[in-house]
Design a protein around this motif. Sequence first.
Motif, mmCIF file in Angstrom:
data_model
loop_
_atom_site.group_PDB
_atom_site.id
_atom_site.type_symbol
_atom_site.label_atom_id
_atom_site.label_comp_id
_atom_site.label_asym_id
_atom_site.label_seq_id
_atom_site.Cartn_x
_atom_site.Cartn_y
_atom_site.Cartn_z
ATOM 1 N N PRO A 1 32.371 -28.852 69.049
ATOM 2 C CA PRO A 1 33.652 -29.661 68.792
ATOM 3 C C PRO A 1 33.515 -30.363 67.354
ATOM 4 C CG PRO A 1 32.426 -30.048 70.818
ATOM 5 C CD PRO A 1 31.604 -29.498 70.222
ATOM 6 N N SER B 1 30.963 -33.484 66.051
ATOM 7 C CA SER B 1 29.750 -33.513 66.720
ATOM 8 C C SER B 1 28.638 -33.682 65.882
ATOM 9 C CB SER B 1 29.775 -32.541 67.711
ATOM 10 O OG SER B 1 29.530 -31.306 67.069
ATOM 11 N N HIS C 1 38.228 -20.489 65.825
ATOM 12 C CA HIS C 1 37.570 -19.854 66.765
ATOM 13 C C HIS C 1 37.894 -18.012 66.520
ATOM 14 C CE1 HIS C 1 41.317 -20.654 68.729
ATOM 15 N NE2 HIS C 1 41.243 -19.508 69.045
ATOM 16 N N ASP D 1 35.690 -27.040 67.073
ATOM 17 C CA ASP D 1 36.845 -26.145 68.042
ATOM 18 C C ASP D 1 36.369 -26.740 69.295
ATOM 19 O OD1 ASP D 1 38.653 -24.455 69.171
ATOM 20 O OD2 ASP D 1 38.175 -23.080 67.475
ATOM 21 N N ASN D 2 36.894 -26.062 70.432
ATOM 22 C CA ASN D 2 36.473 -26.621 71.698
ATOM 23 C C ASN D 2 35.323 -25.814 72.304
ATOM 24 O OD1 ASN D 2 37.374 -24.003 72.707
ATOM 25 N ND2 ASN D 2 39.505 -24.595 72.253
ATOM 26 N N LEU D 3 35.194 -26.401 73.666
ATOM 27 C CA LEU D 3 33.977 -25.875 74.082
ATOM 28 C C LEU D 3 33.940 -24.322 74.503
ATOM 29 C CD1 LEU D 3 33.824 -28.663 77.025
ATOM 30 C CD2 LEU D 3 32.463 -28.406 74.921
ATOM 31 N N THR D 4 35.211 -23.503 74.245
ATOM 32 C CA THR D 4 35.119 -22.125 74.585
ATOM 33 C C THR D 4 34.731 -21.403 73.236
ATOM 34 O OG1 THR D 4 37.384 -21.860 73.950
ATOM 35 C CG2 THR D 4 36.960 -22.390 76.049
ATOM 36 N N ALA D 5 34.543 -22.077 72.248
ATOM 37 C CA ALA D 5 34.147 -21.327 70.891
ATOM 38 C C ALA D 5 32.912 -20.811 71.050
ATOM 39 C CB ALA D 5 34.848 -22.080 69.822
ATOM 40 N N GLY E 1 31.227 -37.714 73.333
ATOM 41 C CA GLY E 1 32.212 -37.090 73.821
ATOM 42 C C GLY E 1 32.152 -37.475 75.265
ATOM 43 N N VAL F 1 30.106 -33.965 79.616
ATOM 44 C CA VAL F 1 30.276 -32.415 78.722
ATOM 45 C C VAL F 1 29.283 -31.473 79.145
ATOM 46 C CG1 VAL F 1 30.712 -31.602 76.647
ATOM 47 C CG2 VAL F 1 31.552 -33.648 76.838
ATOM 48 N N LYS G 1 30.620 -29.838 82.373
ATOM 49 C CA LYS G 1 31.706 -28.998 82.424
ATOM 50 C C LYS G 1 31.514 -27.627 81.846
ATOM 51 C CE LYS G 1 34.934 -32.923 81.331
ATOM 52 N NZ LYS G 1 35.755 -33.621 80.408
ATOM 53 N N GLY H 1 31.446 -24.326 79.702
ATOM 54 C CA GLY H 1 32.106 -23.734 78.715
ATOM 55 C C GLY H 1 31.134 -22.705 77.956
#
Lengths: 228, 291
Positions: free
Chosen positions: A26, A29, A85, A119-123, A141, A145, A148, A150
């Motif tokens: 992210p 970070s 991504h 980017d987000n946790l899916t990248a 964060g 995290v 969660k 991803g």
Amino acid sequence: MGAHHDDKHDAPDGHGRALRLGIGGPVGSGKTALVAALCRSLGPSMRLGVVTNDIYTTEDADFLRRAGVLDPDRILAVQTGCCPHTAIRDDIAANLDAVETLEERFGPLDLVIVESGGDNLTATFSRGLADSQIFVLDVSGGDKVPRKGGPGVTTADLLVVNKTDLAPMVGADLTVMSRDAGAVRDGRPVLFTSIREDGGAHGVAEWVSGVVDSWHHHGHLHDGEVVP
Amino acid sequence: MHAALLLLADSRLPAGGHAHSGGAEEAVRAGTVTGPDDLARFLRGRLATAGLVAAALAAAACELGSAAVDTSERVDGDAGTGEGDPAMLPWRRLDAEADARTASPAQREAARTQGRLLVRTARRIWPSPALESLARAVPDGAHHPVALGATAAAAGCDPGQAALAAAYWSVTGPATAAVRLLGLDPVAVHRLLADLAPSLGATARAARTALHTWTADPGAPWTTNPDVPWTADPDDRRASSPDIGRATDPDLIGVEFMSDACWAALPATTAPALDLLAESHLRAETRLFVS
């Protein structure tokens, strides 16, 4: 395949090129700080190149160039048109082009680091671009995290949890983060760092050295996974 | 229609196109494009100018690429690898025609980057002698329409389909970029694209007409065509070409002969406004898109 096809990415010998290491995570970070730290730690013993994927223009590349951790010409910036991504996962053409440009100009190289845009946790990185990948989180964060999950958290070859120096201030429990990460990562390694305090990120650098060593000398990266 | 055209026109084709806005980002920054109405005019203008040029170049490249495929079937595998490979000359010349139609250095750079990435991707998807020749002839990257036409040939499409794909690319990239940059309603923007569909077909046909004004009857006396206002007297160019008559392969003489005169007559209706947008985009402090 054409008779004179010379796309190196298709070269049957995986050892004929540098290891490509993706570093994602992210925004904020500490990806760029980690790249700088790795350049500091590994630069003396390895031939390096860096590709950055920026949100705006060439900000990360400029930061690294100013940091003086690597010959500025060995840092290339890729722009991603609002979709960081996409450039590391769905359409990796510009990144491959940048990696191979570095190898053509400065090769042979031992390691090319490709830093994703925040980017987000899916990248995650396409396996067509990165041979190995690190996902970087930071404690600020929130310590939920890792739970969660991803794909970044669960599948990266190494999970780095950065900014441990901030943990007391943000009320993050590192034990919880470690336990949750271990639970979703199926035994893959997790390292805690504070790059602000350890400017060489030595634990991560040691892990990367091991991966580069496996790539160039032993022909495999992970147990049972033979380099093509 | 060859179904490969669908793959060529798909924005998910992994060839780096997603990072280019075709001037839309700078037009948004400059306040020229603010919503669907402005965007509709921007796209229509782009299609009529840069779109037509791209379509004509792509059609020419597809014709050349198809000829290269045919020729290579008659040559053994070792021929045509060296720097003097006669198959590379027409690619360089067609690419030079694209260069001549691209006044802005920023646009040239963007077109070459996209062309290089497309060829790198296409060589793995549709391996072909045409793409190998083009990659060797213009190693830093041919202009995107030239690469697109060569890819279309490699994929089995005809020049009309190559022109259609180029016309489509000339508006869909900027439209998608505008959706991302302005947060426009994506359905409204796709409606704009649907409204442009007849114009896409007309542009592709015009591109083919421009090309065939010269190639329909290559043996005919070369005269300017009153229906095609951009035609210059091609005799001078043909006579002054140092390569005519030097090619040793009779199959290639046809291509050589064709290229010099007819490619010069391709449309050159590029838009100064797009050139200016590309140049100021390069100097903008913050950019999300490469171009």
